[in-house]
Structures are given as structure tokens and as C-alpha cells.
Design an enzyme around this catalytic site. Structure first.
Site, PDB file in Angstrom:
ATOM      1  N   GLY A  90       0.864  -1.285  -0.028  1.00  0.00           N
ATOM      2  CA  GLY A  90      -0.112   0.061   0.070  1.00  0.00           C
ATOM      3  C   GLY A  90       0.876   1.361  -0.034  1.00  0.00           C
ATOM      4  N   SER A 122       5.603  -5.361  -1.497  1.00  0.00           N
ATOM      5  CA  SER A 122       5.933  -3.891  -1.971  1.00  0.00           C
ATOM      6  C   SER A 122       6.180  -2.999  -0.730  1.00  0.00           C
ATOM      7  CB  SER A 122       4.117  -3.485  -2.473  1.00  0.00           C
ATOM      8  OG  SER A 122       4.391  -2.228  -2.955  1.00  0.00           O
ATOM      9  N   ALA A 123       5.075  -2.144  -0.135  1.00  0.00           N
ATOM     10  CA  ALA A 123       5.517  -1.541   1.012  1.00  0.00           C
ATOM     11  C   ALA A 123       6.187  -2.266   2.232  1.00  0.00           C
ATOM     12  CB  ALA A 123       4.361  -0.559   1.653  1.00  0.00           C
ATOM     13  N   HIS A 159       8.480  -3.322  -7.482  1.00  0.00           N
ATOM     14  CA  HIS A 159       8.029  -2.804  -8.897  1.00  0.00           C
ATOM     15  C   HIS A 159       8.987  -1.941  -9.731  1.00  0.00           C
ATOM     16  CE1 HIS A 159       4.172  -3.220  -6.555  1.00  0.00           C
ATOM     17  NE2 HIS A 159       4.554  -2.561  -5.517  1.00  0.00           N
ATOM     18  N   GLU A 194       8.666  -6.973 -10.852  1.00  0.00           N
ATOM     19  CA  GLU A 194       7.654  -7.580 -10.294  1.00  0.00           C
ATOM     20  C   GLU A 194       7.572  -9.079 -10.701  1.00  0.00           C
ATOM     21  OE1 GLU A 194       3.873  -5.332 -11.804  1.00  0.00           O
ATOM     22  OE2 GLU A 194       4.392  -4.019 -10.142  1.00  0.00           O
TER      23      GLU A 194
END
Length: 235
Positions: A90, A122-123, A159, A194
Site C-alpha cells: 500500500g 511492496s511497502a 515494482h 514484479e
């Protein structure tokens, strides 16, 4: 640190269901774990309840219960008693600020150093690094500082993209990482494409997935590393 980490670039590949591609590796990594404590604080446009339910639907297939920290009156205590920790993606800025507010950074560091498995995407991968300075996210809130968990000594850019979209004449991702390196010349940066992830077990660090990662350090040409390559130089 004799740490166990699974650091995933992204939750969802194009055309796939949520967490489809990393779920097999998550299952292997968390084998024997009955319940995980989940940090949902990167969610912005949907509720923590919704986030917990979304992750639980995927973890049902592993037979693992997901317990979100937002349901605990004592989040630090919840981390201290966790079998394993999962940190969702997020907005990295929101995630870090909320964890700072609850005093979670030193608690997570200590538990991971003691062997608690850590999964982040991700985060959740960003905050495993020394700082969040290589996040792609817009700073929609202001944390008290950039320092994160520091579970690895290098930075991750999740990413990671090799080129800008067609018709866009602005900076590439590599341009922005080069700016970071000018100001932080001793720090390695892993451009994690990714569909890939890093798995750390003790002193062993593996790149998993069907794509190479791009490695940056000031004064050196970028290099490509492939699954199976020796990544110990990052430590």
C-alpha cells in the site's frame, strides 16, 4: 542477524488473482505456522477490516489464520507474541508513520533478530530496509523520520521498471535510483522487478522468480543478477 525474510516485489501480477504468484513461496516459507500477525497500516482507500479479510481469503488455502494488529489494544504485545509477521503493501509513508506511532520498529527488529519469520510485499518490503527512501509512493503523510526496520543492509525498489511508459519524457526509475546513490554512495539498491522476491534464511539470500534483479551502487555500473546467483555481496 540469523533472520528469516521473504521480501516480495508486488502482490499481484497482471491478469492474476491477488497474491497468486507468491502464494506457493509464502506457504513454503511459513510451513508449520498456524497464525500470523498482519500489519495493515499501508491501506489508504480501503479499511483495515477489508485488508485483513482480503489476505485471509488467500491464506485460507495455507491453513493459516490472519490476525490484524488493528484488532489489538496492544500492537507491540501482539508482535512480541507472534509466530510470524506479515506486512502488506500500500502506501509506505502511511505504513511507517502508523508503526512509529505504535512504537513497533524496535519490537519488530528484536523479534525478527530472534528468528520470527517476516513476510512483506511492496511497502512491506520497503520497510524491511534501513530506510524508506527508495519507495515509489507519494508522501501523502509525514512520518517522524525515514528510518525503517533495517532487517537487511541494502535498499529495495519494489515494482522496478526498466523504462518509462511510452510518451513520457520524465525520469526513469534508474534515474531516480542514481539520484539516491549520489546522496547515499555506500548503499546497495536492489531493483526488484514484479513477479520476483528475495528469500533470506540465515546467511543465505536467494532471488526467486522468473526475472533478474537490477543492482545499483554508486561508482559501479548497474548489474543484473539472476535466480541462483550468489547475493552475499549485498551484506
Amino acid at each position: 542477524m540469523d533472520t528469516r525474510l521473504l521480501l516480495i516485489s508486488n502482490s499481484t501480477n497482471a491478469g492474476e488473482e491477488y497474491l497468486a504468484y507468491p502464494m506457493g513461496e509464502i506457504g513454503k516459507f511459513l510451513r508449520g505456522v498456524k497464525a500470523v500477525r498482519f500489519i495493515p497500516y499501508a491501506a489508504v482507500t480501503f479499511s483495515y477490516d477489508e485488508y485483513e479479510a482480503k489476505v485471509q481469503r488467500r491464506f485460507d488455502g495455507l491453513g493459516i489464520r490472519v490476525e490484524s494488529l488493528h484488532r489489538f489494544t496492544d500492537p507491540k504485545g501482539a508482535v512480541q507474541s507472534a509466530e510470524a509477521l506479515v506486512v502488506g503493501g500500500g502506501n509506505t509513508w502511511c505504513l511507517l508513520r502508523k508503526m512509529q506511532e505504535f512504537g513497533l520498529l524496535p519490537v519488530v527488529r528484536a523479534r525478527v533478530a530472534a528468528g520470527m519469520p517476516y513476510v512483506g510485499w511492496s511497502a512491506g518490503s520497503n520497510v524491511a530496509c534501513p530506510t524508506i527512501k527508495t519507495t515509489n509512493d507519494m508522501p501523502i503523510v509525514e512520518p517522524s523520520g525515514f528510518e525503517a526496520f533495517g532487517l537487511v543492509p541494502f535498499q529495495i525498489n519494489p515494482h522496478y521498471l526498466d523504462a518509462n511508459p511510452a510518451g513520457h519524457a520524465g525520469e526513469t526509475r534508474e534515474d531516480r535510483i542514481r539520484e539516491f546513490m549520489v546522496e547515499n554512495p555506500s548503499v546497495w539498491v536492489v531493483g526488484l522487478r514484479e513477479g520476483t522476491m528475495l528469500r533470506k534464511e540465515g546467511s543465505d539470500l536467494q532471488l526467486i522468480g522468473g526475472r533478474a534483479a537490477r543492482i545499483f551502487r554508486q561508482g559501479e555500473p548497474p548489474r543484473e543478477v539472476n535466480p541462483g546467483d550468489d547475493l552475499k555481496f549485498l551484506f
